[in-house]
Design a protein around this motif. Structure first.
Motif, mmCIF file in Angstrom:
data_model
loop_
_atom_site.group_PDB
_atom_site.id
_atom_site.type_symbol
_atom_site.label_atom_id
_atom_site.label_comp_id
_atom_site.label_asym_id
_atom_site.label_seq_id
_atom_site.Cartn_x
_atom_site.Cartn_y
_atom_site.Cartn_z
ATOM 1 N N VAL A 80 0.812 -1.214 0.000
ATOM 2 C CA VAL A 80 0.000 0.000 0.000
ATOM 3 C C VAL A 80 0.846 1.265 0.000
ATOM 4 O O VAL A 80 0.583 2.194 -0.773
ATOM 5 C CB VAL A 80 -0.952 -0.015 1.226
ATOM 6 C CG1 VAL A 80 -1.746 1.263 1.307
ATOM 7 C CG2 VAL A 80 -1.870 -1.224 1.186
ATOM 8 N N LEU A 81 1.851 1.327 0.867
ATOM 9 C CA LEU A 81 2.654 2.543 0.984
ATOM 10 C C LEU A 81 3.347 2.862 -0.333
ATOM 11 O O LEU A 81 3.923 1.992 -0.976
ATOM 12 C CB LEU A 81 3.676 2.398 2.099
ATOM 13 C CG LEU A 81 3.095 2.330 3.511
ATOM 14 C CD1 LEU A 81 4.180 2.019 4.521
ATOM 15 C CD2 LEU A 81 2.385 3.620 3.876
ATOM 16 N N GLY A 82 3.246 4.124 -0.748
ATOM 17 C CA GLY A 82 3.866 4.564 -1.994
ATOM 18 C C GLY A 82 3.008 4.326 -3.226
ATOM 19 O O GLY A 82 3.414 4.683 -4.335
ATOM 20 N N GLN A 83 1.823 3.742 -3.060
ATOM 21 C CA GLN A 83 0.955 3.434 -4.198
ATOM 22 C C GLN A 83 0.060 4.624 -4.552
ATOM 23 O O GLN A 83 -0.304 5.425 -3.699
ATOM 24 C CB GLN A 83 0.082 2.214 -3.891
ATOM 25 C CG GLN A 83 0.879 0.958 -3.623
ATOM 26 C CD GLN A 83 1.734 0.553 -4.809
ATOM 27 O OE1 GLN A 83 1.271 0.547 -5.943
ATOM 28 N NE2 GLN A 83 2.986 0.228 -4.539
ATOM 29 N N SER A 84 -0.339 4.684 -5.802
ATOM 30 C CA SER A 84 -1.245 5.730 -6.281
ATOM 31 C C SER A 84 -2.693 5.295 -6.053
ATOM 32 O O SER A 84 -2.973 4.136 -5.727
ATOM 33 C CB SER A 84 -1.021 5.970 -7.774
ATOM 34 O OG SER A 84 -1.436 4.815 -8.506
ATOM 35 N N GLU A 85 -3.611 6.221 -6.266
ATOM 36 C CA GLU A 85 -5.033 5.913 -6.147
ATOM 37 C C GLU A 85 -5.415 4.802 -7.123
ATOM 38 O O GLU A 85 -6.139 3.868 -6.766
ATOM 39 C CB GLU A 85 -5.868 7.170 -6.413
ATOM 40 C CG GLU A 85 -7.355 6.940 -6.294
ATOM 41 C CD GLU A 85 -8.169 8.223 -6.395
ATOM 42 O OE1 GLU A 85 -9.398 8.102 -6.536
ATOM 43 O OE2 GLU A 85 -7.591 9.331 -6.335
ATOM 44 N N ARG A 86 -4.920 4.877 -8.324
ATOM 45 C CA ARG A 86 -5.220 3.868 -9.345
ATOM 46 C C ARG A 86 -4.753 2.474 -8.891
ATOM 47 O O ARG A 86 -5.460 1.486 -9.049
ATOM 48 C CB ARG A 86 -4.568 4.245 -10.668
ATOM 49 C CG ARG A 86 -4.816 3.228 -11.765
ATOM 50 C CD ARG A 86 -4.198 3.666 -13.041
ATOM 51 N NE ARG A 86 -5.025 4.746 -13.577
ATOM 52 C CZ ARG A 86 -4.876 5.280 -14.756
ATOM 53 N NH1 ARG A 86 -3.922 4.869 -15.557
ATOM 54 N NH2 ARG A 86 -5.662 6.235 -15.167
ATOM 55 N N SER A 87 -3.573 2.403 -8.302
ATOM 56 C CA SER A 87 -3.044 1.127 -7.810
ATOM 57 C C SER A 87 -3.888 0.576 -6.663
ATOM 58 O O SER A 87 -4.125 -0.629 -6.577
ATOM 59 C CB SER A 87 -1.603 1.282 -7.338
ATOM 60 O OG SER A 87 -0.766 1.655 -8.409
ATOM 61 N N LEU A 88 -4.341 1.469 -5.775
ATOM 62 C CA LEU A 88 -5.187 1.027 -4.670
ATOM 63 C C LEU A 88 -6.504 0.452 -5.176
ATOM 64 O O LEU A 88 -6.971 -0.580 -4.694
ATOM 65 C CB LEU A 88 -5.463 2.182 -3.706
ATOM 66 C CG LEU A 88 -4.301 2.674 -2.862
ATOM 67 C CD1 LEU A 88 -4.736 3.849 -2.003
ATOM 68 C CD2 LEU A 88 -3.737 1.562 -2.003
ATOM 69 N N ILE A 89 -7.087 1.100 -6.161
ATOM 70 C CA ILE A 89 -8.361 0.616 -6.717
ATOM 71 C C ILE A 89 -8.152 -0.720 -7.425
ATOM 72 O O ILE A 89 -8.993 -1.619 -7.324
ATOM 73 C CB ILE A 89 -8.980 1.677 -7.644
ATOM 74 C CG1 ILE A 89 -9.415 2.891 -6.793
ATOM 75 C CG2 ILE A 89 -10.150 1.111 -8.432
ATOM 76 C CD1 ILE A 89 -9.841 4.104 -7.587
ATOM 77 N N ALA A 90 -7.016 -0.896 -8.094
ATOM 78 C CA ALA A 90 -6.725 -2.183 -8.736
ATOM 79 C C ALA A 90 -6.570 -3.284 -7.688
ATOM 80 O O ALA A 90 -6.966 -4.430 -7.922
ATOM 81 C CB ALA A 90 -5.465 -2.072 -9.585
ATOM 82 N N LEU A 91 -6.025 -2.950 -6.527
ATOM 83 C CA LEU A 91 -5.789 -3.937 -5.479
ATOM 84 C C LEU A 91 -7.047 -4.219 -4.655
ATOM 85 O O LEU A 91 -7.366 -5.374 -4.376
ATOM 86 C CB LEU A 91 -4.666 -3.449 -4.554
ATOM 87 C CG LEU A 91 -4.291 -4.336 -3.368
ATOM 88 C CD1 LEU A 91 -3.779 -5.694 -3.842
ATOM 89 C CD2 LEU A 91 -3.253 -3.629 -2.504
ATOM 90 N N PHE A 92 -7.767 -3.169 -4.268
ATOM 91 C CA PHE A 92 -8.881 -3.300 -3.327
ATOM 92 C C PHE A 92 -10.271 -3.141 -3.951
ATOM 93 O O PHE A 92 -11.261 -3.458 -3.322
ATOM 94 C CB PHE A 92 -8.763 -2.256 -2.210
ATOM 95 C CG PHE A 92 -7.521 -2.373 -1.381
ATOM 96 C CD1 PHE A 92 -7.069 -3.595 -0.925
ATOM 97 C CD2 PHE A 92 -6.811 -1.237 -1.037
ATOM 98 C CE1 PHE A 92 -5.933 -3.684 -0.129
ATOM 99 C CE2 PHE A 92 -5.675 -1.323 -0.244
ATOM 100 C CZ PHE A 92 -5.236 -2.547 0.205
ATOM 101 N N GLY A 93 -10.354 -2.595 -5.144
ATOM 102 C CA GLY A 93 -11.657 -2.264 -5.722
ATOM 103 C C GLY A 93 -12.030 -0.829 -5.391
ATOM 104 O O GLY A 93 -11.226 -0.060 -4.853
ATOM 105 N N LYS A 94 -13.245 -0.475 -5.694
ATOM 106 C CA LYS A 94 -13.725 0.890 -5.472
ATOM 107 C C LYS A 94 -13.717 1.222 -3.978
ATOM 108 O O LYS A 94 -14.180 0.429 -3.161
ATOM 109 C CB LYS A 94 -15.147 1.023 -6.024
ATOM 110 C CG LYS A 94 -15.707 2.402 -5.915
ATOM 111 C CD LYS A 94 -17.113 2.467 -6.476
ATOM 112 C CE LYS A 94 -17.689 3.848 -6.217
ATOM 113 N NZ LYS A 94 -19.114 3.911 -6.531
ATOM 114 N N PRO A 95 -13.190 2.408 -3.596
ATOM 115 C CA PRO A 95 -13.181 2.785 -2.181
ATOM 116 C C PRO A 95 -14.601 3.018 -1.666
ATOM 117 O O PRO A 95 -15.494 3.418 -2.412
ATOM 118 C CB PRO A 95 -12.359 4.068 -2.143
ATOM 119 C CG PRO A 95 -12.296 4.569 -3.532
ATOM 120 C CD PRO A 95 -12.562 3.419 -4.448
ATOM 121 N N ASP A 96 -14.791 2.765 -0.385
ATOM 122 C CA ASP A 96 -16.096 2.992 0.243
ATOM 123 C C ASP A 96 -16.296 4.463 0.574
ATOM 124 O O ASP A 96 -17.436 4.903 0.733
ATOM 125 C CB ASP A 96 -16.204 2.140 1.510
ATOM 126 C CG ASP A 96 -16.192 0.664 1.154
ATOM 127 O OD1 ASP A 96 -17.227 0.151 0.715
ATOM 128 O OD2 ASP A 96 -15.122 0.025 1.280
#
Length: 125
Positions: free
Chosen positions: A46-62
């Motif tokens: 997670v650390l150092g990741q972009s918003e796009r990377s987070l969405i690819a990993l976790f899906g749409k944020p709540d």
């Protein structure tokens, strides 16, 4: 009398101890320990990741909040709530610089465990 006094002085001096500690010696082959590194235990996902990377990993944020140049994305599972804080680095896109985690009732939970639980939630929900 002189003999008695000399004997007493000798006895008293034998009872005192030296206050100078012995010298500390270090074996030549013993390396000086380096500063320990703390394990990041899954947070490197997670650390150092972009918003796009987070969405690819976790899906749409709540939840997604923007304040100035900072961004907060929140991801929720039945086990925990993960808050990721993204800040810009130079002229680049914002990246995650801090992560908080808690159980749904507000109790603390290990951040790396929460990252794993959120990643397993099936791409977002």
């Amino acid at each position: 009398m002189r003999r008695l006094l000399a004997s007493l002085l000798l006895m008293v001096s034998a009872c005192t101890t030296s206050t100078t500690p012995p010298p500390v010696t270090r074996a030549a082959a013993t390396p000086i320990p380096s500063k320990p590194t703390l394990p990041r235990g899954g947070l490197e996902r997670v650390l150092g990741q972009s918003e796009r990377s987070l969405i690819a990993l976790f899906g749409k944020p709540d939840a997604a909040l923007t304040e100035g140049t900072a961004r907060k994305l929140q991801f929720v599972s039945g086990i925990c709530i993960l808050d990721t804080y993204l800040y810009p680095k130079g002229a680049g896109a914002p990246v995650v610089t801090h992560v908080d985690a808690r159980q749904p009732n507000g109790s603390p939970i290990d951040r790396a465990s929460c990252v794993g639980a959120i990643a397993r939630r099936g791409g977002g929900k």
